[in-house]
Design a protein around this motif. Structure first.
Motif, PDB file in Angstrom:
ATOM      1  N   VAL A 231       0.849  -1.203   0.000  1.00  0.00           N
ATOM      2  CA  VAL A 231       0.000   0.000   0.000  1.00  0.00           C
ATOM      3  C   VAL A 231       0.883   1.252   0.000  1.00  0.00           C
ATOM      4  CG1 VAL A 231      -1.719   1.309   1.291  1.00  0.00           C
ATOM      5  CG2 VAL A 231      -1.946  -1.170   1.094  1.00  0.00           C
ATOM      6  N   THR A 232       1.960   1.244   0.779  1.00  0.00           N
ATOM      7  CA  THR A 232       2.896   2.374   0.774  1.00  0.00           C
ATOM      8  C   THR A 232       3.457   2.589  -0.622  1.00  0.00           C
ATOM      9  OG1 THR A 232       3.541   1.882   3.062  1.00  0.00           O
ATOM     10  CG2 THR A 232       5.003   3.312   1.789  1.00  0.00           C
ATOM     11  N   TRP A 233       3.892   1.505  -1.243  1.00  0.00           N
ATOM     12  CA  TRP A 233       4.446   1.583  -2.597  1.00  0.00           C
ATOM     13  C   TRP A 233       3.417   2.126  -3.586  1.00  0.00           C
ATOM     14  CZ3 TRP A 233       2.645  -0.865  -6.965  1.00  0.00           C
ATOM     15  CH2 TRP A 233       3.460  -0.786  -8.110  1.00  0.00           C
ATOM     16  N   ALA A 234       2.175   1.615  -3.524  1.00  0.00           N
ATOM     17  CA  ALA A 234       1.131   2.023  -4.463  1.00  0.00           C
ATOM     18  C   ALA A 234       0.799   3.506  -4.321  1.00  0.00           C
ATOM     19  CB  ALA A 234      -0.129   1.177  -4.244  1.00  0.00           C
ATOM     20  N   LEU A 235       0.760   4.004  -3.091  1.00  0.00           N
ATOM     21  CA  LEU A 235       0.434   5.412  -2.865  1.00  0.00           C
ATOM     22  C   LEU A 235       1.581   6.327  -3.315  1.00  0.00           C
ATOM     23  CD1 LEU A 235      -1.363   5.108   0.586  1.00  0.00           C
ATOM     24  CD2 LEU A 235      -2.401   5.822  -1.579  1.00  0.00           C
ATOM     25  N   VAL A 236       2.807   5.914  -3.071  1.00  0.00           N
ATOM     26  CA  VAL A 236       3.948   6.706  -3.551  1.00  0.00           C
ATOM     27  C   VAL A 236       3.944   6.724  -5.080  1.00  0.00           C
ATOM     28  CG1 VAL A 236       6.462   6.828  -3.687  1.00  0.00           C
ATOM     29  CG2 VAL A 236       5.356   6.343  -1.502  1.00  0.00           C
ATOM     30  N   HIS A 237       3.633   5.592  -5.701  1.00  0.00           N
ATOM     31  CA  HIS A 237       3.551   5.527  -7.159  1.00  0.00           C
ATOM     32  C   HIS A 237       2.466   6.463  -7.680  1.00  0.00           C
ATOM     33  CE1 HIS A 237       2.126   3.833 -11.033  1.00  0.00           C
ATOM     34  NE2 HIS A 237       3.396   3.569 -11.228  1.00  0.00           N
ATOM     35  N   ALA A 238       1.331   6.483  -7.003  1.00  0.00           N
ATOM     36  CA  ALA A 238       0.221   7.341  -7.433  1.00  0.00           C
ATOM     37  C   ALA A 238       0.544   8.821  -7.243  1.00  0.00           C
ATOM     38  CB  ALA A 238      -1.049   6.986  -6.656  1.00  0.00           C
ATOM     39  N   SER A 239       1.484   9.141  -6.338  1.00  0.00           N
ATOM     40  CA  SER A 239       1.817  10.544  -6.075  1.00  0.00           C
ATOM     41  C   SER A 239       2.638  11.175  -7.193  1.00  0.00           C
ATOM     42  CB  SER A 239       2.594  10.663  -4.755  1.00  0.00           C
ATOM     43  OG  SER A 239       3.919  10.173  -4.913  1.00  0.00           O
ATOM     44  N   GLY A 240       3.256  10.333  -8.039  1.00  0.00           N
ATOM     45  CA  GLY A 240       4.103  10.857  -9.107  1.00  0.00           C
ATOM     46  C   GLY A 240       5.583  10.690  -8.834  1.00  0.00           C
ATOM     47  N   ILE A 241       5.963  10.459  -7.569  1.00  0.00           N
ATOM     48  CA  ILE A 241       7.353  10.154  -7.241  1.00  0.00           C
ATOM     49  C   ILE A 241       7.621   8.715  -7.643  1.00  0.00           C
ATOM     50  CG2 ILE A 241       8.997   9.863  -5.345  1.00  0.00           C
ATOM     51  CD1 ILE A 241       7.611  12.104  -3.888  1.00  0.00           C
ATOM     52  N   HIS A 242       8.812   8.446  -8.162  1.00  0.00           N
ATOM     53  CA  HIS A 242       9.101   7.087  -8.602  1.00  0.00           C
ATOM     54  C   HIS A 242       8.924   6.119  -7.440  1.00  0.00           C
ATOM     55  CE1 HIS A 242      11.180   3.665 -10.492  1.00  0.00           C
ATOM     56  NE2 HIS A 242      10.743   4.235 -11.601  1.00  0.00           N
ATOM     57  N   ALA A 243       8.200   5.038  -7.705  1.00  0.00           N
ATOM     58  CA  ALA A 243       7.774   4.140  -6.636  1.00  0.00           C
ATOM     59  C   ALA A 243       8.929   3.464  -5.916  1.00  0.00           C
ATOM     60  CB  ALA A 243       6.823   3.085  -7.202  1.00  0.00           C
ATOM     61  N   THR A 244      10.112   3.379  -6.534  1.00  0.00           N
ATOM     62  CA  THR A 244      11.237   2.748  -5.857  1.00  0.00           C
ATOM     63  C   THR A 244      11.651   3.522  -4.607  1.00  0.00           C
ATOM     64  OG1 THR A 244      12.732   3.934  -7.366  1.00  0.00           O
ATOM     65  CG2 THR A 244      12.172   1.667  -7.926  1.00  0.00           C
ATOM     66  N   VAL A 245      11.314   4.811  -4.537  1.00  0.00           N
ATOM     67  CA  VAL A 245      11.615   5.602  -3.349  1.00  0.00           C
ATOM     68  C   VAL A 245      10.898   5.010  -2.137  1.00  0.00           C
ATOM     69  CG1 VAL A 245      11.400   7.888  -2.291  1.00  0.00           C
ATOM     70  CG2 VAL A 245      12.049   7.679  -4.694  1.00  0.00           C
ATOM     71  N   ALA A 246       9.713   4.439  -2.343  1.00  0.00           N
ATOM     72  CA  ALA A 246       8.992   3.793  -1.245  1.00  0.00           C
ATOM     73  C   ALA A 246       9.806   2.649  -0.670  1.00  0.00           C
ATOM     74  CB  ALA A 246       7.633   3.289  -1.735  1.00  0.00           C
ATOM     75  N   GLY A 247      10.493   1.906  -1.527  1.00  0.00           N
ATOM     76  CA  GLY A 247      11.328   0.809  -1.040  1.00  0.00           C
ATOM     77  C   GLY A 247      12.409   1.307  -0.112  1.00  0.00           C
ATOM     78  N   VAL A 248      13.024   2.435  -0.449  1.00  0.00           N
ATOM     79  CA  VAL A 248      14.068   3.008   0.403  1.00  0.00           C
ATOM     80  C   VAL A 248      13.495   3.435   1.743  1.00  0.00           C
ATOM     81  CG1 VAL A 248      15.822   4.784   0.584  1.00  0.00           C
ATOM     82  CG2 VAL A 248      15.293   3.800  -1.625  1.00  0.00           C
ATOM     83  N   LEU A 249      12.356   4.135   1.722  1.00  0.00           N
ATOM     84  CA  LEU A 249      11.749   4.604   2.965  1.00  0.00           C
ATOM     85  C   LEU A 249      11.384   3.437   3.886  1.00  0.00           C
ATOM     86  CD1 LEU A 249       9.412   7.397   1.534  1.00  0.00           C
ATOM     87  CD2 LEU A 249      11.643   7.668   2.638  1.00  0.00           C
ATOM     88  N   LEU A 250      10.870   2.365   3.302  1.00  0.00           N
ATOM     89  CA  LEU A 250      10.541   1.180   4.102  1.00  0.00           C
ATOM     90  C   LEU A 250      11.802   0.557   4.691  1.00  0.00           C
ATOM     91  CD1 LEU A 250       7.880  -0.309   1.675  1.00  0.00           C
ATOM     92  CD2 LEU A 250       7.417   0.473   4.012  1.00  0.00           C
ATOM     93  N   GLY A 251      12.875   0.512   3.900  1.00  0.00           N
ATOM     94  CA  GLY A 251      14.126  -0.040   4.401  1.00  0.00           C
ATOM     95  C   GLY A 251      14.702   0.782   5.539  1.00  0.00           C
ATOM     96  N   LEU A 252      14.614   2.105   5.418  1.00  0.00           N
ATOM     97  CA  LEU A 252      15.146   2.975   6.465  1.00  0.00           C
ATOM     98  C   LEU A 252      14.343   2.890   7.757  1.00  0.00           C
ATOM     99  CD1 LEU A 252      15.972   6.189   4.376  1.00  0.00           C
ATOM    100  CD2 LEU A 252      17.578   4.469   5.240  1.00  0.00           C
ATOM    101  N   ALA A 253      13.107   2.376   7.686  1.00  0.00           N
ATOM    102  CA  ALA A 253      12.273   2.253   8.880  1.00  0.00           C
ATOM    103  C   ALA A 253      12.648   1.055   9.738  1.00  0.00           C
ATOM    104  CB  ALA A 253      10.799   2.151   8.468  1.00  0.00           C
ATOM    105  N   VAL A 254      13.426   0.136   9.187  1.00  0.00           N
ATOM    106  CA  VAL A 254      13.755  -1.109   9.892  1.00  0.00           C
ATOM    107  C   VAL A 254      14.891  -0.866  10.881  1.00  0.00           C
ATOM    108  CG1 VAL A 254      14.540  -3.485   9.590  1.00  0.00           C
ATOM    109  CG2 VAL A 254      13.003  -2.456   7.906  1.00  0.00           C
ATOM    110  N   PRO A 255      14.762  -1.343  12.128  1.00  0.00           N
ATOM    111  CA  PRO A 255      15.830  -1.136  13.120  1.00  0.00           C
ATOM    112  C   PRO A 255      17.054  -1.997  12.832  1.00  0.00           C
ATOM    113  CG  PRO A 255      14.127  -2.552  14.035  1.00  0.00           C
ATOM    114  CD  PRO A 255      13.612  -2.076  12.690  1.00  0.00           C
ATOM    115  N   VAL A 256      18.224  -1.451  13.154  1.00  0.00           N
ATOM    116  CA  VAL A 256      19.473  -2.190  12.953  1.00  0.00           C
ATOM    117  C   VAL A 256      20.203  -2.436  14.268  1.00  0.00           C
ATOM    118  CG1 VAL A 256      19.777  -1.309  10.624  1.00  0.00           C
ATOM    119  CG2 VAL A 256      20.771  -0.057  12.543  1.00  0.00           C
ATOM    120  N   ARG A 257      19.663  -1.951  15.354  1.00  0.00           N
ATOM    121  CA  ARG A 257      20.286  -2.130  16.658  1.00  0.00           C
ATOM    122  C   ARG A 257      19.376  -2.939  17.580  1.00  0.00           C
ATOM    123  NH1 ARG A 257      22.189   4.163  17.396  1.00  0.00           N
ATOM    124  NH2 ARG A 257      24.187   4.014  16.302  1.00  0.00           N
ATOM    125  N   PRO A 258      19.947  -3.726  18.476  1.00  0.00           N
ATOM    126  CA  PRO A 258      19.126  -4.477  19.441  1.00  0.00           C
ATOM    127  C   PRO A 258      18.490  -3.535  20.460  1.00  0.00           C
ATOM    128  CG  PRO A 258      21.451  -4.727  19.948  1.00  0.00           C
ATOM    129  CD  PRO A 258      21.381  -4.004  18.626  1.00  0.00           C
TER     130      PRO A 258
END
Length: 442
Positions: A231-258
């Motif tokens: 759904v995040t990807w689809a909405l970013v795609h519909a906004s006109g920004i290239h949808a791959t940017v959604a993939g980056v934003l989702l990746g940056l949301a993931v924690p890397v520390r315990p």
């Protein structure tokens, strides 16, 4: 007389933990690079065979649902959808490197960050200069095509020609590619968004926040995360920004520390590295399927019937070749040399400047993201897009061949001194070379 410490060394051997991360990435990306090359070759052969029309028909077949702006051709699904997986993994890598990896230390981050930035800026300038000299101002829209390095392709070449090269060189290439991806993502988001619809972009924050809420609390279950990500990807795609940017934003949301404590509903223990867990699962999908499928649909350029001759006369194609082969070399090598010349840093004892020359040539392999930017700049399927794609392929192959000439010779040298990196491991399983500091010369 002062003594230089290991932090003054360029391309020094990474830590044991970082070496393990790099080794895992190398194995996956190397196999993925081989599959990528196979997919590109198949597409090129098919697109120039008597059955080329069937290739075009397959690529242009539409699948999807129009009210959500998702009635896309298979080629667009590959570029907008599958590459989002690639950029999700890139987002994980970027966050890991800057928070817990080598890039968290400014002294360690300086060289690869500067090299990546110059490896973007110089090729862009070379391209712009070439098309302006030719009087083709319309071609300037493709300035970002030669700025990215294809890590899968580059690592595949490095694995074949440089199996004995020092680990510091491999780690530097992977780190540089992470920064390169971050810059490429920013360029796509800012410079290749023709129109922006604010409402879908604002609405995308809702599933993105829900995704972040779950992963931050170690609630990692596919039937919750995948729908939110889609759904995040689809909405970013519909906004006109290239949808791959959604993939980056989702990746940056993931924690890397315990975390010290996690909610009772968590599906993973507090000490789990969620980013590493997701990367372990998705990197093979990205490298082995998503990127090769995109390459298959993006590389099918018809060169029979005069297409190759037309490309040779196109300033855009000429600019891309010069930028990737010469611009990348000058940008990465020149910035690295400048860092050594104007700071206290110097090359690690394991390396010679000819190694850096070979590595700099290798960064001229600009395949996946370059093909994507070409489509965004000139329109998928246009004549100029076809010329740009052909130039990217030619330049990438040329850069790989030149890098092979340099690094193959250096690899033979390192093969003779392999014993320095093949010491026996202690009972803890960590080689001595990664535990004891190496002696440094004054």
């Amino acid at each position: 007389m002062t003594t230089r410490t290991p932090t003054d060394r360029l391309f020094r051997r990474p830590t044991w933990t970082e070496t393990q991360v790099v080794a895992k990435a190398l194995r996956t990306e190397t196999v993925g690079g081989a599959v990528l090359l196979l997919a590109a070759v198949v597409a090129l052969v098919w697109a120039n065979s008597p059955w080329r029309e069937s290739y075009s028909t397959l690529r242009d077949t539409h699948v999807g649902y129009e009210p959500w702006h998702l009635d896309l051709s298979l080629g667009h699904w590959a570029a907008d959808g599958l590459l989002a997986i690639f950029f999700f993994v890139a987002g994980l890598e970027v966050k890991r490197e800057f928070l817990v990896g080598d890039l968290r230390t400014p002294a360690k981050a300086a060289v690869p960050v500067v090299a990546a930035a110059c490896g973007v800026a110089v090729p862009a300038l070379v391209f712009a200069g070439t098309v302006l000299v030719a009087g083709d101002s319309a071609g300037l829209r493709g300035w970002a095509i030669p700025t990215a390095t294809d890590i899968a392709f580059a690592l595949a070449v490095l694995a074949v020609i440089g199996s004995h090269l020092p680990s510091g060189l491999r780690s530097f290439l992977l780190t540089l590619a992470v920064v390169d991806d971050l810059i490429a993502i920013t360029i796509i988001a800012i410079f290749y968004t023709d129109s922006l619809s604010v409402l879908p972009l604002v609405l995308a924050l809702v599933p993105l926040a829900a995704f972040a809420f779950l992963v931050q609390r170690r609630i990692v279950v596919w039937w919750l995360l995948v729908p939110l990500a889609f759904v995040t990807w689809a909405l970013v795609h519909a906004s006109g920004i290239h949808a791959t940017v959604a993939g980056v934003l989702l990746g940056l949301a993931v924690p890397v520390r315990p975390r010290e404590h996690v909610p009772a509903v968590s599906t993973l223990p507090a000490e789990t590295d969620v980013a590493e867990r997701l990367e372990h699962r998705l990197r093979p999908l990205s490298a082995g399927f998503a990127v090769p499928v995109f390459a298959f649909f993006a590389s099918g350029v018809t060169i029979v019937g005069g297409g190759f001759g037309d490309a040779l006369r196109d300033p855009v194609a000429i600019g891309i070749v010069l930028a990737l082969v010469v611009g990348k070399l000058v940008g990465v090598l020149g910035s690295t040399f400048a860092m050594a010349r104007f700071t206290r840093a110097e090359l690690d004892d394991d390396l010679a400047w000819s190694d850096v020359v070979g590595l700099s040539l290798l960064t001229g392999i600009g395949f996946t993201v370059s093909l994507l930017v070409g489509e965004l700049a000139f329109g998928a399927g246009s004549d100029r897009d076809a010329h740009a794609k052909l130039a990217v392929i030619v330049a990438s192959v040329l850069a790989a061949l030149l890098a092979s000439v340099v690094l193959r010779r250096r690899d033979a040298v390192y093969r003779r001194i392999r014993h320095e990196d093949s010491v026996d491991a202690d009972a803890d399983g960590i080689p001595d070379a990664f535990q004891d500091p190496r002696p440094t010369s004054p």
